[in-house]
Design an enzyme around this catalytic site. Structure first.
Site, PDB file in Angstrom:
ATOM      1  N   GLY A 226      -6.861  -9.341  12.769  1.00 56.70           N
ATOM      2  CA  GLY A 226      -5.673  -8.523  12.537  1.00 56.70           C
ATOM      3  C   GLY A 226      -4.421  -9.266  12.134  1.00 56.70           C
ATOM      4  O   GLY A 226      -3.405  -8.628  11.826  1.00 56.70           O
ATOM      5  N   GLU A 267     -11.133 -13.348  15.603  1.00 59.20           N
ATOM      6  CA  GLU A 267     -11.921 -13.141  14.385  1.00 59.20           C
ATOM      7  C   GLU A 267     -11.065 -12.646  13.221  1.00 59.20           C
ATOM      8  O   GLU A 267     -11.131 -11.486  12.837  1.00 59.20           O
ATOM      9  CB  GLU A 267     -13.112 -12.207  14.654  1.00 59.20           C
ATOM     10  N   CYS A 336      -9.911   6.983 -14.649  1.00 59.55           N
ATOM     11  CA  CYS A 336      -9.499   8.330 -15.025  1.00 59.55           C
ATOM     12  C   CYS A 336      -8.742   9.059 -13.915  1.00 59.55           C
ATOM     13  O   CYS A 336      -9.021  10.214 -13.624  1.00 59.55           O
ATOM     14  CB  CYS A 336     -10.735   9.116 -15.401  1.00 59.55           C
ATOM     15  N   GLU A 337      -7.831   8.358 -13.241  1.00 55.94           N
ATOM     16  CA  GLU A 337      -7.012   9.029 -12.225  1.00 55.94           C
ATOM     17  C   GLU A 337      -5.593   8.497 -12.316  1.00 55.94           C
ATOM     18  O   GLU A 337      -5.389   7.296 -12.527  1.00 55.94           O
ATOM     19  CB  GLU A 337      -7.522   8.712 -10.802  1.00 55.94           C
TER      20      GLU A 337
HETATM   21  N1  LLP Z   1     -12.789  -7.684  13.512  1.00 57.84           N
HETATM   22  C1  LLP Z   1     -13.075  -6.389  13.359  1.00 57.84           C
HETATM   23  C2  LLP Z   1     -13.960  -5.747  14.314  1.00 57.84           C
HETATM   24  C3  LLP Z   1     -12.532  -5.666  12.294  1.00 57.84           C
HETATM   25  O1  LLP Z   1     -12.829  -4.379  12.156  1.00 57.84           O
HETATM   26  C4  LLP Z   1     -11.685  -6.316  11.366  1.00 57.84           C
HETATM   27  C5  LLP Z   1     -11.107  -5.581  10.232  1.00 57.84           C
HETATM   28  C6  LLP Z   1     -11.426  -7.689  11.558  1.00 57.84           C
HETATM   29  C7  LLP Z   1     -11.978  -8.346  12.644  1.00 57.84           C
HETATM   30  C8  LLP Z   1     -10.570  -8.489  10.616  1.00 57.84           C
HETATM   31  O2  LLP Z   1      -9.300  -7.986  10.485  1.00 57.84           O
HETATM   32  P1  LLP Z   1      -8.207  -8.810   9.648  1.00 57.84           P
HETATM   33  O3  LLP Z   1      -8.018 -10.129  10.350  1.00 57.84           O
HETATM   34  O4  LLP Z   1      -8.757  -9.010   8.295  1.00 57.84           O
HETATM   35  O5  LLP Z   1      -7.018  -7.962   9.667  1.00 57.84           O
HETATM   36  N2  LLP Z   1      -9.261  -2.758   4.090  1.00 57.84           N
HETATM   37  C9  LLP Z   1      -8.068  -2.945   4.873  1.00 57.84           C
HETATM   38  C10 LLP Z   1      -8.331  -3.755   6.116  1.00 57.84           C
HETATM   39  C11 LLP Z   1      -9.423  -3.199   6.988  1.00 57.84           C
HETATM   40  C12 LLP Z   1      -9.744  -4.047   8.175  1.00 57.84           C
HETATM   41  C13 LLP Z   1     -10.941  -3.568   8.879  1.00 57.84           C
HETATM   42  N3  LLP Z   1     -11.322  -4.342  10.022  1.00 57.84           N
HETATM   43  C14 LLP Z   1      -6.973  -3.558   4.000  1.00 57.84           C
HETATM   44  O6  LLP Z   1      -7.225  -3.841   2.829  1.00 57.84           O
HETATM   45  O7  LLP Z   1      -5.855  -3.728   4.444  1.00 57.84           O
END
Ligand code: LLP
Length: 409
Positions: A226, A267, A336-337
């Site tokens: 996150g 993570e 096309c959007e």
């Molecule tokens: N662990 C779990 C269980 C997760 O679901 C996620 C992200 C992460 C770790 C890694 O999160 P990060 O460090 O990358 O924030 N598509 C969206 C982001 C979706 C994240 C989903 N889960 C975007 O482009 O902002």
């Protein structure tokens, strides 16, 4: 930003020359940036028994995953496809955590067969694993009811979230585990993505540590990912050294009371790859509309969906004329959007002051390394771009451009 003779460069190579060599549109990644981010995080967690799992959903290119393996990381995978990619990248099965959500029984079985630890996120999944694999070691995902994230879609804590087992249901977890002699090796949480407020992490960590007290014999606690990165100039980067130290201190205090040196896991996905990646596209047409100057390119939300999906801002650079007279322009894709514009927020188009683009110019969309290619689609039956990794001034193709013949069948 790296600029030579007014040309935008990535890892020492001109963006325009990369497009000439590998075609357009093109994803380009700078390996040095990935390694810098990885080392920053490794150094930030001062507690010695720690592990950093790369959340590979951010970018599942196997060559990129190998970079993080070399940096001593392990993997968080969310599907059999990601488990398979991690194994292909050379990760040992015992270094992969399979974080499931509404997974089928077959998917869970796939994980167990491959020898990866399953991270269950509902009581019913826990029961399923218990009935079919009594005695197995697993991880349990908890919803700590802390809410954070750059957009509603990516908030994964709290009562609106479909993820994890409510932290108030710990007794049920323990009951099911006892019934099937399951070993709960770890507990896990992930509250959201794109978080730039360190205090949110600390809030959630405290809830999870409180929850952990109810479990005996844990081996690890996984605080999820996150960590956000700044996309806009005015956004402030999280000081990961400060955050890492705080987390380490809280964790150490917990371990003293728990009387065991548990493993601390985080993570991250975005933090490791977002800033290393660029989507390069070529201007195909320019239209002077009544409200906007539309700069049309040969890509769209099929290749980078974040602006269309979340109204996300990505910095944009005129790659072959970085400094030039600026005019207000909208960068539009070829789908096309009407939502297919890269310069937008959730309400609609937001023009940018950028050097004048003409046909043939190269547009570089920055911070596209995370959730760019990995969320790309085949919409409008357009193939996905090639991917290139740049290291020490050399570029290497790490995924071939798809062809129409491959995607239409
Ligand atoms: N662990 C779990 C269980 C997760 O679901 C996620 C992200 C992460 C770790 C890694 O999160 P990060 O460090 O990358 O924030 N598509 C969206 C982001 C979706 C994240 C989903 N889960 C975007 O482009 O902002």
């Amino acid at each position: 930003m790296e600029v030579r003779d007014n040309n935008f460069c990535i890892g020492g190579i001109g963006a325009k020359s990369l497009v000439e060599e590998f075609g357009s549109p093109l994803y380009v990644y700078d390996e040095e940036i990935m390694r810098t981010r990885a080392r920053e995080l490794v150094g930030a967690i001062t507690y010695p028994n720690r592990e950093i799992k790369y959340a590979c959903k951010a970018n599942t290119n196997v060559e990129i995953m190998k970079v993080f393996r070399e940096e001593g990381m392990s993997i968080d995978a969310v599907s059999p496809g990601e488990v398979y990619a991690a194994l292909k990248a050379g990760f040992d099965s015992d270094s992969i955590l399979f974080t499931t959500n509404n997974a089928t029984h077959e998917e869970i079985e796939y994980g167990v067969r491959k020898g990866v630890m399953v991270n269950v996120d509902s009581l019913s999944q826990l029961r399923f694993v218990g009935e079919h694999h009594p005695g197995i070691e697993l991880c349990v995902r908890i919803n700590p009811h802390v809410i954070a994230g750059h957009h509603d879609h990516v908030i994964t804590g709290g009562p609106e979230s479909k993820f994890g087992i409510d932290y108030t249901q710990v007794d049920r977890v323990k009951e099911i585990a006892r019934e099937h002699r399951l070993t709960i090796a770890g507990i896990h949480q992930h509250i959201g993505s794109g978080i730039l407020q360190p205090e949110k992490f600390m809030e959630a960590i405290n809830v999870l540590l409180d929850t952990a007290k109810h479990f005996e014999g844990l081996s690890f606690i996984d605080f999820g990912g996150g960590i956000g990165v700044p996309y806009r100039e005015e956004e402030e980067r999280i000081d990961v050294q400060v955050l890492g130290l705080k987390i380490s201190e809280e964790f150490e205090a917990f371990c003293r009371a728990y009387e065991s040196d548990l493993k601390l896991i985080i993570e991250p996905g975005r933090y490791l790859v977002a800033e290393s990646g660029y989507l390069l596209a070529t201007v195909t047409s320019v239209k002077e509309g009544q409200r906007h100057r539309f700069v049309g390119v040969n890509s769209g939300f099929n290749h980078l969906v974040r602006p269309a999906m979340y109204g996300s801002y990505h910095p944009i650079v005129h790659a072959n004329c970085v400094e030039g007279d600026r005019v207000r322009q909208a960068i539009a894709g070829n789908l096309c959007e009407s939502g297919d514009t890269f310069t937008r927020d959730e309400q609609g188009i937001v023009d940018r002051d950028l050097p004048l683009f003409n046909e043939g110019d190269v547009v570089a969309i920055l911070n596209a390394g995370a959730y760019g290619f990995s969320m790309a689609s085949l919409y409008n039956s357009r193939p996905r771009p090639a991917e290139v990794l740049v290291r020490d001034g050399e570029a290497r193709l790490i995924r071939k451009r798809e062809t129409i013949e491959q995607i239409v069948n």
